[in-house]
Scaffold this active site. Structure first.
Site, PDB file in Angstrom:
ATOM      1  N   CYS A 204       0.936  -1.535  -0.083  1.00 40.38           N
ATOM      2  CA  CYS A 204      -0.044   0.145  -0.025  1.00 40.38           C
ATOM      3  C   CYS A 204       0.859   1.083  -0.051  1.00 40.38           C
ATOM      4  CB  CYS A 204      -1.021   0.129   1.368  1.00 40.38           C
ATOM      5  SG  CYS A 204      -0.248   0.014   2.343  1.00 40.38           S
ATOM      6  N   HIS A 246      -1.523   1.553   6.707  1.00 41.08           N
ATOM      7  CA  HIS A 246      -2.481   1.665   4.763  1.00 41.08           C
ATOM      8  C   HIS A 246      -1.789   2.471   5.274  1.00 41.08           C
ATOM      9  CE1 HIS A 246      -4.541   0.944   1.461  1.00 41.08           C
ATOM     10  NE2 HIS A 246      -5.397   1.247   2.305  1.00 41.08           N
ATOM     11  N   ASP A 261      -8.105   5.126  -3.403  1.00 39.76           N
ATOM     12  CA  ASP A 261      -7.049   4.210  -2.884  1.00 39.76           C
ATOM     13  C   ASP A 261      -7.154   3.022  -3.595  1.00 39.76           C
ATOM     14  OD1 ASP A 261      -6.144   1.622  -1.216  1.00 39.76           O
ATOM     15  OD2 ASP A 261      -7.369   1.948   0.267  1.00 39.76           O
TER      16      ASP A 261
END
Length: 640
Positions: A204, A246, A261
């Protein structure tokens, strides 16, 4: 004006475009073009300037000590002059006390109201159909050398900041794979953009870093936002503390910050195999902040882009709706807490959707112990856990696709089960008629509710049937004589014009599933399950026999009035009364043959002795010129 090159004496038309502006450093103003030699390539109308054009057009920018900016564009002869457009990037940067530029922090005009107002899944108006050509192009771009060339190639079809961000998003979501091993080892080298382009894998942090870098190269302001997430490995009700798990991005478009995202937009990690699968998810592109907060909690509350912002405790306790909940058209669900408790052995979940939707559920991985009924805009589910304990309740929705996706998950706690409620194992979903059964050709049911109560163990269910539709029904219970061979013998089906009637007789007290199937007569294949009723009877004296067995020649419009019992008494004269269509002759055959006569009212009537036989048949002759009789009904005779 006209100038001459000194050595070749070739004249060139040159156009000077002069723009001056006072920089207001005291008010946080800034230069319109970054002075950094490593700044992003220049962009015209949303596109990077091609190298060839850069050789033909010169741009000169200078400042004096009062902060006045002078920009000059020099164009060759016959070229179309292009007004120099200020970089939108500059408008979104702030200057600190040392003169360094930094992203503007989100403010009041960036925020959206909480809770979600149901207006849109996106934080700005979008028509995704307008992206179809760009999406196809961006998904097919390949890496040739470095990041700059990749961005340049991507932006060939992008003509605005929004399209630039979309092209970058699409490329990352379709080319970068989540690297589970690197994420676990926290290999920072694997997160660098150059390494990501080589391996096309990252975690991520790498997704967010690559997205930010590509946006900056393209001249679009973007920041990486770290925080907590309800992603892979998340357990309902868990608390968050310590290191953030994250990272995602915020991009500045049309005067406001928006959230994306690309990690979650690219695919999924299988919880059982820990393997990544590319599965594009549109939900996480410019997601409405009131929805984004359901599974993303930033380190800085300002990046929630919400008014009012949510606390970490609220984030932990709020109901978690998966992205598919909204992708499938869901609007809301009750209860709004992820942990629910039974009341008198029952828990109820309702979902509101923006369109008719098919649902199913699982309780600890099985489609049992619940009544799910469809509504025009949603569903209602009553769950009856068989024993006290903690259960995992999952709700699935179909939406416009052919696949059911998990949209909601609850932890269900049952302190005391209702032992009087024991639902048949064969009770499938949905229960009761609905928009779906109407869509499948069953209309105007006599019993619109999913549960039918009978005091004597008998009931009659009728409904309209569209032209060309065949109906099949079967009865299922967990105990007693209802077997695979007899599950249709406790139902007798009658047809009158466009109406179907199901006469049901229960073999004993209890709960039964009456399952309804349909099929188009002219099409091959099997009958399709549509819905079922739950039939309940508490009368312990109930002990109805099966109906007579019908054969293929029993016409769809035939009607049986008597005898309805499929088991006849021995040594009795039994009356028969039937309505048969397209029949020349009819008879009843036991030990002897007993003809039936056609009455003025249109019924074939007569009687038959059951003496000396174990089986009795009703037979018909369809053509008077033929001598071959067909079996249509079969009765059993009780032993003496």
């Amino acid at each position: 004006m006209e100038l001459k090159k000194d050595s070749n004496a070739v004249s060139i038309d040159m156009l000077l475009i002069v723009h001056s502006e006072k920089r207001r450093a005291a008010q946080g103003a800034h230069s319109d073009r970054p002075a950094d030699p490593g700044a992003p390539p220049q962009r015209r109308g949303g596109n990077l300037v091609e190298k060839q054009h850069a050789q033909q057009t010169q741009v000169i920018t200078s400042y004096n000590n009062q902060g006045t900016q002078l920009t000059v564009e020099v164009h060759p002869r016959d070229a179309m002059p292009q007004l120099f457009k200020k970089f939108s990037l500059a408008k979104r940067l702030q200057v600190d006390k040392n003169g360094n530029t930094r992203p503007r922090q989100p403010g009041g005009k960036d925020t959206h109201a909480y809770p979600w107002d149901r207006s849109s899944l996106k934080s700005m108006p979008l028509d995704l159909r307008e992206f179809e050509k760009l999406d196809t192009y961006a998904s097919q771009v390949t890496v040739k050398s470095g990041l700059e060339e990749l961005v340049s190639d991507l932006l060939q079809e992008a003509h605005s900041d929004l399209e630039i961000v979309r092209a970058i998003w699409i490329w990352i979501c379709h080319h970068i794979e989540y690297d589970i091993e690197a994420a676990q080892e926290k290999d920072r080298q694997a997160f660098k953009p150059t390494a990501i382009l080589q391996t096309q894998k990252t975690n991520c942090d790498g997704y967010a870093g690559l997205f930010e870098r590509m946006c900056r190269i393209a001249g679009v302001q973007c920041v990486t936002v770290p925080g907590y997430s309800k992603g892979f490995g998340y357990q309902l009700g868990q608390s968050f503390s310590g290191e953030f798990d994250h990272a995602w991005n915020a991009v500045f478009l049309e005067g406001r910050w928006h959230l994306v995202d690309s990690t979650w937009g690219s695919g999924l990690v299988d919880s059982s195999t820990s393997k990544f699968t590319f599965l594009y998810n549109e939900f996480y592109f410019l997601t409405h902040p009131a929805l984004f907060i359901e599974d993303h909690f930033p380190d800085n509350k300002n990046w929630q882009l919400l008014k009012p912002p949510q606390s970490l405790r609220q984030f932990e306790n709020n109901m978690y709706h998966k992205s598919e909940f909204y992708n499938k058209g869901m609007l809301s669900a009750q209860p709004q807490t992820s942990i629910i408790k039974t009341v008198n052995g029952k828990a109820t979940v309702t979902i509101e959707s923006c369109a008719p939707t098919l649902f199913m559920f699982m309780l600890n991985g099985k489609q049992e112990h619940g009544l799910l009924s469809l509504r025009k805009n949603g569903m209602k589910l009553d769950v009856y856990p068989p024993t006290a304990g903690t259960y995992k309740l999952q709700i699935f929705a179909k939406g416009n696709s052919e696949i059911y996706s998990s949209v909601l998950e609850y932890t269900l706690k049952c302190h005391c089960a209702d032992m009087d409620v024991r639902l048949p194992a064969e009770l499938h979903q949905p229960v009761g008629p609905s928009w779906f059964s109407e869509q499948m050709g069953i209309t105007k049911p006599s019993h619109p509710e999913p549960v039918i109560y009978t005091s004597d163990g008998r009931c009659s269910v009728s409904f309209g049937v569209e032209e060309g539709i065949s109906v099949l029904a079967s009865l299922h219970g967990d105990d007693g004589p209802v077997t695979e061979e007899t599950q249709r013998r406790y139902i007798f089906q009658l047809h009158r014009e466009k109406q179907t009637e199901l006469k049901v007789q229960l073999p004993h007290a209890g709960k039964f599933a009456l399952k309804i199937f349909v099929k188009k007569r002219q099409e091959p294949g099997n009958y399709l399950f549509v819905f079922n009723y739950l039939i309940c009877c508490t009368n312990t004296k109930v002990n109805w026999p099966v109906f007579p067995e019908s054969f293929g020649n029993w016409g769809v419009d035939n009607e049986l009035l008597e005898p309805l019992s499929g088991v006849l008494p021995a040594n009795r004269n039994v009356p028969f009364k039937l309505k048969l269509h397209g029949v020349a002759k009819a008879l009843v055959k036991g030990q002897d043959t007993w003809p039936l006569t056609l009455s003025p009212e249109g019924y074939w009537e007569g009687s038959c002795s059951t003496a000396g036989c174990r089986e009795v048949y009703v037979m018909v002759l369809e053509n008077a010129n033929h001598s071959f009789y067909s079996y249509i009904l079969k009765y059993q005779v009780n032993a003496q």
